[in-house]
Design a protein around this motif. Structure first.
Motif, PDB file in Angstrom:
ATOM      1  N   ILE A   1       0.852  -1.191   0.000  1.00 47.11           N
ATOM      2  CA  ILE A   1       0.000   0.000   0.000  1.00 47.11           C
ATOM      3  C   ILE A   1       0.885   1.236   0.000  1.00 47.11           C
ATOM      4  O   ILE A   1       1.711   1.420   0.898  1.00 47.11           O
ATOM      5  CB  ILE A   1      -0.938   0.015   1.218  1.00 47.11           C
ATOM      6  N   ILE A   2       0.727   2.069  -1.033  1.00 46.37           N
ATOM      7  CA  ILE A   2       1.470   3.310  -1.155  1.00 46.37           C
ATOM      8  C   ILE A   2       0.478   4.466  -1.174  1.00 46.37           C
ATOM      9  O   ILE A   2      -0.696   4.279  -1.498  1.00 46.37           O
ATOM     10  CB  ILE A   2       2.355   3.330  -2.412  1.00 46.37           C
ATOM     11  N   PRO A   3       0.921   5.690  -0.859  1.00 48.54           N
ATOM     12  CA  PRO A   3      -0.022   6.809  -0.823  1.00 48.54           C
ATOM     13  C   PRO A   3      -0.239   7.499  -2.151  1.00 48.54           C
ATOM     14  O   PRO A   3      -1.135   8.326  -2.284  1.00 48.54           O
ATOM     15  CB  PRO A   3       0.632   7.767   0.176  1.00 48.54           C
ATOM     16  N   SER A   4       0.588   7.179  -3.159  1.00 49.57           N
ATOM     17  CA  SER A   4       0.469   7.869  -4.446  1.00 49.57           C
ATOM     18  C   SER A   4       1.070   7.021  -5.550  1.00 49.57           C
ATOM     19  O   SER A   4       2.188   6.505  -5.422  1.00 49.57           O
ATOM     20  CB  SER A   4       1.184   9.226  -4.394  1.00 49.57           C
ATOM     21  N   MET A   5       0.330   6.894  -6.656  1.00 49.27           N
ATOM     22  CA  MET A   5       0.830   6.167  -7.819  1.00 49.27           C
ATOM     23  C   MET A   5       1.747   7.026  -8.690  1.00 49.27           C
ATOM     24  O   MET A   5       2.537   6.512  -9.474  1.00 49.27           O
ATOM     25  CB  MET A   5      -0.347   5.669  -8.675  1.00 49.27           C
ATOM     26  N   ILE A   6       1.631   8.350  -8.580  1.00 50.36           N
ATOM     27  CA  ILE A   6       2.396   9.229  -9.471  1.00 50.36           C
ATOM     28  C   ILE A   6       3.698   9.698  -8.836  1.00 50.36           C
ATOM     29  O   ILE A   6       4.497  10.366  -9.497  1.00 50.36           O
ATOM     30  CB  ILE A   6       1.549  10.450  -9.903  1.00 50.36           C
TER      31      ILE A   6
ATOM     32  N   ARG B   1      -9.387   0.298   4.436  1.00 51.45           N
ATOM     33  CA  ARG B   1     -10.160  -0.550   3.521  1.00 51.45           C
ATOM     34  C   ARG B   1      -9.237  -1.442   2.694  1.00 51.45           C
ATOM     35  O   ARG B   1      -9.551  -2.621   2.458  1.00 51.45           O
ATOM     36  CB  ARG B   1     -11.018   0.323   2.605  1.00 51.45           C
ATOM     37  N   LEU B   2      -8.123  -0.908   2.249  1.00 47.29           N
ATOM     38  CA  LEU B   2      -7.182  -1.703   1.458  1.00 47.29           C
ATOM     39  C   LEU B   2      -6.589  -2.839   2.286  1.00 47.29           C
ATOM     40  O   LEU B   2      -6.426  -3.956   1.789  1.00 47.29           O
ATOM     41  CB  LEU B   2      -6.069  -0.804   0.918  1.00 47.29           C
ATOM     42  N   ILE B   3      -6.267  -2.561   3.532  1.00 49.70           N
ATOM     43  CA  ILE B   3      -5.721  -3.606   4.406  1.00 49.70           C
ATOM     44  C   ILE B   3      -6.727  -4.744   4.567  1.00 49.70           C
ATOM     45  O   ILE B   3      -6.381  -5.926   4.457  1.00 49.70           O
ATOM     46  CB  ILE B   3      -5.341  -3.013   5.779  1.00 49.70           C
ATOM     47  N   ALA B   4      -7.990  -4.394   4.821  1.00 47.99           N
ATOM     48  CA  ALA B   4      -9.026  -5.422   4.985  1.00 47.99           C
ATOM     49  C   ALA B   4      -9.182  -6.238   3.717  1.00 47.99           C
ATOM     50  O   ALA B   4      -9.313  -7.470   3.763  1.00 47.99           O
ATOM     51  CB  ALA B   4     -10.347  -4.761   5.370  1.00 47.99           C
ATOM     52  N   SER B   5      -9.180  -5.564   2.574  1.00 52.34           N
ATOM     53  CA  SER B   5      -9.351  -6.256   1.296  1.00 52.34           C
ATOM     54  C   SER B   5      -8.187  -7.201   1.020  1.00 52.34           C
ATOM     55  O   SER B   5      -8.380  -8.352   0.607  1.00 52.34           O
ATOM     56  CB  SER B   5      -9.468  -5.228   0.168  1.00 52.34           C
TER      57      SER B   5
ATOM     58  N   TYR C   1      -3.111   9.041   0.456  1.00 52.72           N
ATOM     59  CA  TYR C   1      -2.775   9.733   1.710  1.00 52.72           C
ATOM     60  C   TYR C   1      -3.953   9.771   2.684  1.00 52.72           C
ATOM     61  O   TYR C   1      -4.015  10.649   3.546  1.00 52.72           O
ATOM     62  CB  TYR C   1      -2.298  11.163   1.441  1.00 52.72           C
ATOM     63  N   GLU C   2      -4.885   8.830   2.600  1.00 54.51           N
ATOM     64  CA  GLU C   2      -6.060   8.814   3.462  1.00 54.51           C
ATOM     65  C   GLU C   2      -6.045   7.551   4.323  1.00 54.51           C
ATOM     66  O   GLU C   2      -5.991   6.435   3.800  1.00 54.51           O
ATOM     67  CB  GLU C   2      -7.342   8.864   2.627  1.00 54.51           C
ATOM     68  N   MET C   3      -6.115   7.706   5.643  1.00 53.72           N
ATOM     69  CA  MET C   3      -6.083   6.551   6.548  1.00 53.72           C
ATOM     70  C   MET C   3      -7.293   5.646   6.367  1.00 53.72           C
ATOM     71  O   MET C   3      -7.185   4.425   6.499  1.00 53.72           O
ATOM     72  CB  MET C   3      -5.986   7.030   7.995  1.00 53.72           C
ATOM     73  N   GLU C   4      -8.450   6.246   6.080  1.00 52.37           N
ATOM     74  CA  GLU C   4      -9.655   5.437   5.882  1.00 52.37           C
ATOM     75  C   GLU C   4      -9.504   4.543   4.661  1.00 52.37           C
ATOM     76  O   GLU C   4      -9.909   3.374   4.669  1.00 52.37           O
ATOM     77  CB  GLU C   4     -10.885   6.330   5.732  1.00 52.37           C
ATOM     78  N   SER C   5      -8.917   5.093   3.609  1.00 51.74           N
ATOM     79  CA  SER C   5      -8.677   4.303   2.403  1.00 51.74           C
ATOM     80  C   SER C   5      -7.667   3.201   2.679  1.00 51.74           C
ATOM     81  O   SER C   5      -7.831   2.059   2.223  1.00 51.74           O
ATOM     82  CB  SER C   5      -8.176   5.208   1.274  1.00 51.74           C
ATOM     83  N   GLU C   6      -6.633   3.511   3.440  1.00 53.33           N
ATOM     84  CA  GLU C   6      -5.646   2.501   3.806  1.00 53.33           C
ATOM     85  C   GLU C   6      -6.304   1.367   4.595  1.00 53.33           C
ATOM     86  O   GLU C   6      -6.022   0.186   4.358  1.00 53.33           O
ATOM     87  CB  GLU C   6      -4.539   3.130   4.640  1.00 53.33           C
TER      88      GLU C   6
ATOM     89  N   HIS D   1      -1.576   4.643  11.561  1.00 55.24           N
ATOM     90  CA  HIS D   1      -2.731   3.990  10.937  1.00 55.24           C
ATOM     91  C   HIS D   1      -3.982   4.272  11.761  1.00 55.24           C
ATOM     92  O   HIS D   1      -3.902   4.609  12.948  1.00 55.24           O
ATOM     93  CB  HIS D   1      -2.498   2.477  10.845  1.00 55.24           C
ATOM     94  N   SER D   2      -5.131   4.095  11.141  1.00 53.79           N
ATOM     95  CA  SER D   2      -6.392   4.252  11.851  1.00 53.79           C
ATOM     96  C   SER D   2      -6.533   3.125  12.883  1.00 53.79           C
ATOM     97  O   SER D   2      -5.824   2.110  12.829  1.00 53.79           O
ATOM     98  CB  SER D   2      -7.563   4.195  10.866  1.00 53.79           C
ATOM     99  N   ARG D   3      -7.471   3.295  13.803  1.00 58.92           N
ATOM    100  CA  ARG D   3      -7.676   2.255  14.827  1.00 58.92           C
ATOM    101  C   ARG D   3      -8.104   0.938  14.200  1.00 58.92           C
ATOM    102  O   ARG D   3      -7.645  -0.129  14.602  1.00 58.92           O
ATOM    103  CB  ARG D   3      -8.731   2.731  15.827  1.00 58.92           C
ATOM    104  N   GLY D   4      -8.988   1.032  13.199  1.00 55.30           N
ATOM    105  CA  GLY D   4      -9.436  -0.191  12.540  1.00 55.30           C
ATOM    106  C   GLY D   4      -8.297  -0.900  11.840  1.00 55.30           C
ATOM    107  O   GLY D   4      -8.194  -2.137  11.872  1.00 55.30           O
ATOM    108  N   ALA D   5      -7.430  -0.130  11.189  1.00 51.99           N
ATOM    109  CA  ALA D   5      -6.279  -0.719  10.512  1.00 51.99           C
ATOM    110  C   ALA D   5      -5.337  -1.370  11.516  1.00 51.99           C
ATOM    111  O   ALA D   5      -4.833  -2.484  11.282  1.00 51.99           O
ATOM    112  CB  ALA D   5      -5.550   0.338   9.700  1.00 51.99           C
ATOM    113  N   MET D   6      -5.104  -0.697  12.636  1.00 52.10           N
ATOM    114  CA  MET D   6      -4.221  -1.254  13.656  1.00 52.10           C
ATOM    115  C   MET D   6      -4.764  -2.570  14.200  1.00 52.10           C
ATOM    116  O   MET D   6      -4.014  -3.533  14.390  1.00 52.10           O
ATOM    117  CB  MET D   6      -4.044  -0.251  14.798  1.00 52.10           C
ATOM    118  N   ARG D   7      -6.070  -2.615  14.439  1.00 47.98           N
ATOM    119  CA  ARG D   7      -6.665  -3.867  14.943  1.00 47.98           C
ATOM    120  C   ARG D   7      -6.446  -4.998  13.945  1.00 47.98           C
ATOM    121  O   ARG D   7      -6.072  -6.115  14.327  1.00 47.98           O
ATOM    122  CB  ARG D   7      -8.152  -3.674  15.214  1.00 47.98           C
ATOM    123  N   ALA D   8      -6.685  -4.709  12.676  1.00 41.95           N
ATOM    124  CA  ALA D   8      -6.528  -5.742  11.649  1.00 41.95           C
ATOM    125  C   ALA D   8      -5.077  -6.203  11.549  1.00 41.95           C
ATOM    126  O   ALA D   8      -4.801  -7.403  11.433  1.00 41.95           O
ATOM    127  CB  ALA D   8      -7.014  -5.210  10.301  1.00 41.95           C
ATOM    128  N   LEU D   9      -4.144  -5.274  11.614  1.00 37.03           N
ATOM    129  CA  LEU D   9      -2.733  -5.615  11.476  1.00 37.03           C
ATOM    130  C   LEU D   9      -2.219  -6.379  12.690  1.00 37.03           C
ATOM    131  O   LEU D   9      -1.393  -7.290  12.556  1.00 37.03           O
ATOM    132  CB  LEU D   9      -1.915  -4.348  11.263  1.00 37.03           C
TER     133      LEU D   9
END
Length: 353
Positions: free
Chosen positions: A88-93, A129-133, A122-127, A149-157
Motif C-alpha cells: 500500500i502506497i499513498p500515491s501512484m504518481i 479498507r485496502l488492508i481489509a481487502s 494519503y487517506e487513513m480510511e482508504s488505507e 494507521h487508523s484504529r481499525g487498521a491497527m486492529r486488523a494488522l
C-alpha cells in the motif's frame, strides 16, 4: 403465442461453458467432490485461516481437479497463504514509491511472489479498507507506507499473523518490521545546514500539511531546530493541493512578498523547490547570495539545475531491497520479526545553498 413466449421466459439458462466447451464448474461441484458444504468452500476461499488444514487440503484438491480456480489459488488454499504480497502506497504518481516498488520486485525475483498494489491517496480510511481487502485474500505479507494507521487498521494488522513491513518511516514500536529513515531528522539537518551557511531568516514552503504526515514531520523537525539554534519561527506558506513546480513558484512568491527578509527556504520536496528556484531567477534574485533554497528527494533534475539544487537524498531503492530481504527471511520463518532498519539519508550540498 403468449404461451410460447412464457415458455421461453421460464426456460432454464444454459450452463456457462469454459474454453474447452464443457460446463464451467460451480462451487457446489467443488463442495460435492470435497465432501463439504458450499459454505465451507466459500469460507476456505475467502478466509482460509478459519478452515482446518485437512479440510483446506480436500478443497484444494477439488479446486485443482475441476480447475475451478487457477492452480496458484489451489496452492494457497492448501497452505493458507497465497503467493501475493500486498503493498500500500499513498500515491501512484510519486516516483519515489515507484523506485521502491521496482526494488522490492527485484529483490523478490525468482521467489514466485507477485505484488498487489493499493493506493491510499494519503487517506487513513482508504488505507484501512485496502488492508481489509488484502488480508481477505490471505497474502504472504503486507507492506504499508508509514507507521501511523487508523484504529481499525491497527486492529486488523495486530490480529493477523501475516508478516507486516512499515516503510518510509521509523518508529520505536513497529507492528512487526520498519524499514526507512527519520523524516523529522531531515528538517533538523536542513535547519543546521542553513545556520552553517550564514542564513539569517528562514522560510518554509509546504504541501498537503493535513494529509502527508511524513512531510509534516520534516516540517516539525525544521521548525523546532530553527528555534533551538536561535532563529525565530520560520515564515511559512502551504500549497493547496498536490505539490507541483507551478504551485511551488506561486507559493514561494507569496512567501517572499509577505516576508522579504527571508534568505533561506526549505521546500517540502524537489518539485516545489524547482518552482521556487525558477521564481527567484525570474525576480532577478541571486541564488545563493540573496536566497538559499533546499529541496527534499534528490530527483534527477536537482543536479542538472543551474545552480545545482541542494537537497536530501532518500534511500528509495535501498528501502525496497531491504524489504525484499526481510520478507524472504520472515516468510521462511527464519526471523520472528524483522525489527527496525534505519537506512538514513544524505544532505546533498549544491550551488543553491
Amino acid at each position: 403465442m403468449n404461451g410460447s413466449k412464457e415458455a421461453e421466459r421460464t426456460k432454464p439458462a444454459p450452463a456457462l461453458r469454459g474454453r474447452s466447451g464443457t460446463a464451467r464448474p460451480r462451487m457446489a461441484d467443488v463442495a460435492r467432490i470435497a465432501g463439504v458444504s458450499t459454505a465451507t468452500v466459500s469460507r476456505a476461499l475467502r478466509q482460509p485461516e478459519l478452515v482446518s488444514p485437512e479440510v483446506r487440503g480436500k478443497i484444494a484438491a477439488a479446486v485443482e481437479h475441476l480447475s475451478y480456480r487457477p492452480n496458484l489459488m489451489a496452492g494457497a488454499l492448501a497452505s493458507a497463504r497465497s503467493k501475493t504480497i500486498g503493498v500500500i502506497i499513498p500515491s501512484m504518481i510519486n516516483a519515489f514509491f515507484s523506485v521502491t516498488l521496482e526494488a522490492i520486485e527485484e529483490g523478490l525475483a525468482g521467489a514466485g511472489y507477485q505484488l498487489l498494489i493499493g493506493n491510499s491517496h494519503y487517506e487513513m480510511e482508504s488505507e484501512e479498507r485496502l488492508i481489509a481487502s488484502m488480508l481477505a485474500w490471505s497474502p504472504a505479507a503486507l507492506v504499508i507506507t508509514g507507521c501511523r494507521h487508523s484504529r481499525g487498521a491497527m486492529r486488523a494488522l495486530l490480529d493477523t499473523d501475516v508478516p507486516i513491513v512499515e516503510m518510509w518511516e521509523l518508529t520505536d514500536n513497529p507492528i512487526d518490521t520498519a524499514v526507512g529513515f527519520s523524516q523529522r531528522d531531515i528538517g533538523v539537518a536542513v535547519a543546521r545546514h542553513f545556520k552553517e551557511r550564514g542564513a539569517r531568516r528562514l522560510g518554509f514552503v509546504g504541501a498537503m500539511h493535513q494529509r502527508d504526515y511524513r512531510a509534516d514531520a520534516r516540517r516539525a523537525g525544521f521548525f523546532e531546530t530553527a528555534q533551538s539554534i536561535g532563529y525565530e519561527p520560520p515564515a511559512e506558506v502551504q500549497l493547496p493541493g498536490l505539490p507541483t513546480s507551478v504551485r511551488g513558484a506561486k507559493a514561494f512568491a507569496e512567501l517572499m512578498a509577505g516576508h522579504p527578509d527571508v534568505d533561506a527556504v526549505l521546500c517540502t520536496n524537489d518539485v516545489v523547490a524547482l518552482g521556487a528556484l525558477f521564481e527567484a531567477q525570474r525576480l532577478g534574485w541571486s541564488v545563493p547570495d540573496r536566497l538559499k533554497i533546499c529541496g527534499v528527494g534528490d530527483v534527477d533534475f536537482a543536479a542538472a539545475c543551474e545552480p545545482g539544487l541542494s537537497t536530501v537524498s532518500l534511500p528509495r531503492r535501498a528501502i525496497g531491497l531491504k524489504i525484499a530481504e526481510v520478507l524472504r527471511e520472515r516468510i521462511a520463518g527464519h526471523l520472528p520479526t524483522g525489527g527496525v532498519h534505519d537506512l538514513g539519508f544524505e544532505l546533498v550540498r549544491r550551488g543553491s545553498t
